[in-house]
Design a protein around this motif. Structure first.
Motif, PDB file in Angstrom:
ATOM      1  N   UNK A  98       0.859  -1.184   0.000  1.00  0.00           N
ATOM      2  CA  UNK A  98       0.000   0.000   0.000  1.00  0.00           C
ATOM      3  C   UNK A  98       0.898   1.237   0.000  1.00  0.00           C
ATOM      4  N   UNK A  99       1.135   1.784  -1.188  1.00  0.00           N
ATOM      5  CA  UNK A  99       2.057   2.905  -1.336  1.00  0.00           C
ATOM      6  C   UNK A  99       1.341   4.242  -1.465  1.00  0.00           C
ATOM      7  N   UNK A 100       0.020   4.269  -1.336  1.00  0.00           N
ATOM      8  CA  UNK A 100      -0.708   5.525  -1.484  1.00  0.00           C
ATOM      9  C   UNK A 100      -0.371   6.479  -0.337  1.00  0.00           C
ATOM     10  N   UNK A 101      -0.544   7.763  -0.612  1.00  0.00           N
ATOM     11  CA  UNK A 101      -0.203   8.773   0.395  1.00  0.00           C
ATOM     12  C   UNK A 101      -1.139   8.732   1.591  1.00  0.00           C
ATOM     13  N   UNK A 102      -2.403   8.330   1.352  1.00  0.00           N
ATOM     14  CA  UNK A 102      -3.383   8.313   2.442  1.00  0.00           C
ATOM     15  C   UNK A 102      -3.566   6.917   3.023  1.00  0.00           C
ATOM     16  N   UNK A 103      -2.636   5.998   2.765  1.00  0.00           N
ATOM     17  CA  UNK A 103      -2.790   4.623   3.256  1.00  0.00           C
ATOM     18  C   UNK A 103      -2.779   4.574   4.779  1.00  0.00           C
ATOM     19  N   UNK A 104      -1.912   5.383   5.401  1.00  0.00           N
ATOM     20  CA  UNK A 104      -1.829   5.374   6.864  1.00  0.00           C
ATOM     21  C   UNK A 104      -3.123   5.890   7.496  1.00  0.00           C
ATOM     22  N   UNK A 105      -3.673   6.958   6.930  1.00  0.00           N
ATOM     23  CA  UNK A 105      -4.920   7.514   7.468  1.00  0.00           C
ATOM     24  C   UNK A 105      -6.071   6.538   7.304  1.00  0.00           C
ATOM     25  N   UNK A 106      -6.154   5.879   6.142  1.00  0.00           N
ATOM     26  CA  UNK A 106      -7.224   4.912   5.912  1.00  0.00           C
ATOM     27  C   UNK A 106      -7.095   3.732   6.873  1.00  0.00           C
ATOM     28  N   UNK A 107      -5.863   3.298   7.131  1.00  0.00           N
ATOM     29  CA  UNK A 107      -5.669   2.177   8.054  1.00  0.00           C
ATOM     30  C   UNK A 107      -6.155   2.534   9.454  1.00  0.00           C
ATOM     31  N   UNK A 108      -5.805   3.727   9.935  1.00  0.00           N
ATOM     32  CA  UNK A 108      -6.244   4.111  11.276  1.00  0.00           C
ATOM     33  C   UNK A 108      -7.750   4.363  11.323  1.00  0.00           C
ATOM     34  N   UNK A 109      -8.342   4.801  10.200  1.00  0.00           N
ATOM     35  CA  UNK A 109      -9.802   4.929  10.155  1.00  0.00           C
ATOM     36  C   UNK A 109     -10.462   3.552  10.257  1.00  0.00           C
ATOM     37  N   UNK A 110      -9.908   2.564   9.542  1.00  0.00           N
ATOM     38  CA  UNK A 110     -10.428   1.196   9.645  1.00  0.00           C
ATOM     39  C   UNK A 110     -10.247   0.653  11.052  1.00  0.00           C
ATOM     40  N   UNK A 111      -9.117   0.961  11.649  1.00  0.00           N
ATOM     41  CA  UNK A 111      -8.862   0.498  13.016  1.00  0.00           C
ATOM     42  C   UNK A 111      -9.844   1.123  14.000  1.00  0.00           C
ATOM     43  N   UNK A 112     -10.185   2.394  13.800  1.00  0.00           N
ATOM     44  CA  UNK A 112     -11.150   3.061  14.668  1.00  0.00           C
ATOM     45  C   UNK A 112     -12.537   2.433  14.511  1.00  0.00           C
ATOM     46  N   UNK A 113     -12.937   2.152  13.267  1.00  0.00           N
ATOM     47  CA  UNK A 113     -14.234   1.504  13.028  1.00  0.00           C
ATOM     48  C   UNK A 113     -14.269   0.111  13.663  1.00  0.00           C
ATOM     49  N   UNK A 114     -13.165  -0.615  13.552  1.00  0.00           N
ATOM     50  CA  UNK A 114     -13.106  -1.938  14.150  1.00  0.00           C
ATOM     51  C   UNK A 114     -13.215  -1.864  15.670  1.00  0.00           C
TER      52      UNK A 114
END
Length: 314
Positions: A98-114
């Motif tokens: 996952x080399x996208x610039x917003x990959x880290x933000x999306x991961x933490x958003x998924x973690x928050x939803x989880x």
């Protein structure tokens, strides 16, 4: 004012009331999150840039860009404060592809939803199954699963991708040796290998293609391969980087260097396979002791023990 306080004091906060309050808070949070995503939570700088773009006659951003802007705006709230933890997670996402610039933000958003889902499951168990045995332990496990499941899944993605890349290294080295010995330059040979591996090993082919683009853009070959090791986390390529750098400095033959490294790499893989095979007898001891030997003793000694017990009983 006193009437309002008296009416609030008369309210009984039982389990049903707490559950209704939880539903109300969850609904408000979901509504606010959906509003942020579909409408967009923009900072003052972003709003000013949009105004300048609209004055210049620019097109409106698509919905995906709005979602990215919203996640970037919520990044200070979602992401942890520790820089070391963020960098570690960013490297894991990079290793997973996952080399996208917003990959880290999306991961933490998924973690928050989880985490929210795990907390809601724990609250549902508390209100609907209060008599359940070990309720506190199950609730803690539910919240813990919600917090750490994204990390576990990301770790599995990293291992799978690194395994795929490691599986493509021997074929890539053999093709590099053939191409360089046939007269192609190293950059042209690397491009040809990337094209040939696109079907069998697409992950490693994509990384080699990135290396070719970096070398063509003027990056040193050693630096391009060092960045490849950093992106993939596969340390097996470090030896190849050092040998190529040494050969380019002293003016040695790259084809001969690749052939020697291929032979060393093949010997190393054989040694790893032999090590794995040598560990198999030790790992088989526990299944033998727990599952196979008891069944064998039951079949071999069971009839004799039954005969002896019947004889002594008579």
């Amino acid at each position: 004012m006193n009437e309002i306080l008296n009416s609030i004091a008369q309210v009984k906060f039982d389990e049903e009331m707490m559950f209704l309050i939880l539903i109300l808070v969850s609904t408000i949070l979901v509504f606010v999150a959906a509003s942020f995503i579909f409408i967009g939570a923009k900072t003052a700088t972003q709003r000013k840039l949009d105004e300048i773009k609209s004055e210049a006659g620019g097109n409106k951003l698509p919905k995906s860009s709005k979602i990215d802007n919203t996640l970037e705006s919520l990044a200070p709230i979602i992401a942890p404060k520790s820089v070391k933890e963020r960098e570690t997670t960013r490297h894991k996402l990079m290793h997973a592809g996952f080399h996208e610039a917003n990959a880290l933000t999306i991961f933490y958003a998924i973690k928050l939803c989880s985490f929210i889902i795990g907390a809601m499951v724990a609250a549902g168990l508390y209100f609907f199954m209060p008599d359940l045995s070990n309720l506190t332990l199950i609730m803690i496990a539910s919240v813990a699963v919600g917090m750490y499941v994204p990390n576990i899944i990301l770790g599995r993605f990293v291992k799978q991708r690194q395994s795929k890349i490691k599986g493509g290294i021997p074929d890539a080295l053999d093709l590099l040796v053939v191409c360089t010995e046939s007269g192609l330059g190293f950059n042209a040979a690397l491009r040809r290998v990337a094209d040939e591996l696109m079907i069998s090993h697409p992950d490693f082919a994509d990384e080699l293609d990135t290396v070719c683009v970096k070398i063509k853009a003027g990056v040193e070959m050693q630096d391009a391969f060092a960045e490849l090791v950093k992106r993939t986390g596969v340390t097996e390529i470090t030896g190849l980087v050092n040998m190529l750098a040494h050969a380019s400095k002293v003016g040695g033959s790259i084809a001969q260097t690749l052939r020697e490294y291929t032979e060393d790499f093949r010997d190393k893989r054989n040694q790893e396979i032999e090590e794995i095979a040598a560990k198999i007898p030790t790992k088989m001891i526990f299944p033998l002791l727990l599952f196979i030997w008891p069944c064998f003793f039951i079949v071999a000694i069971g009839p004799s023990m039954l005969y002896i017990s019947s004889t002594l009983g008579q």
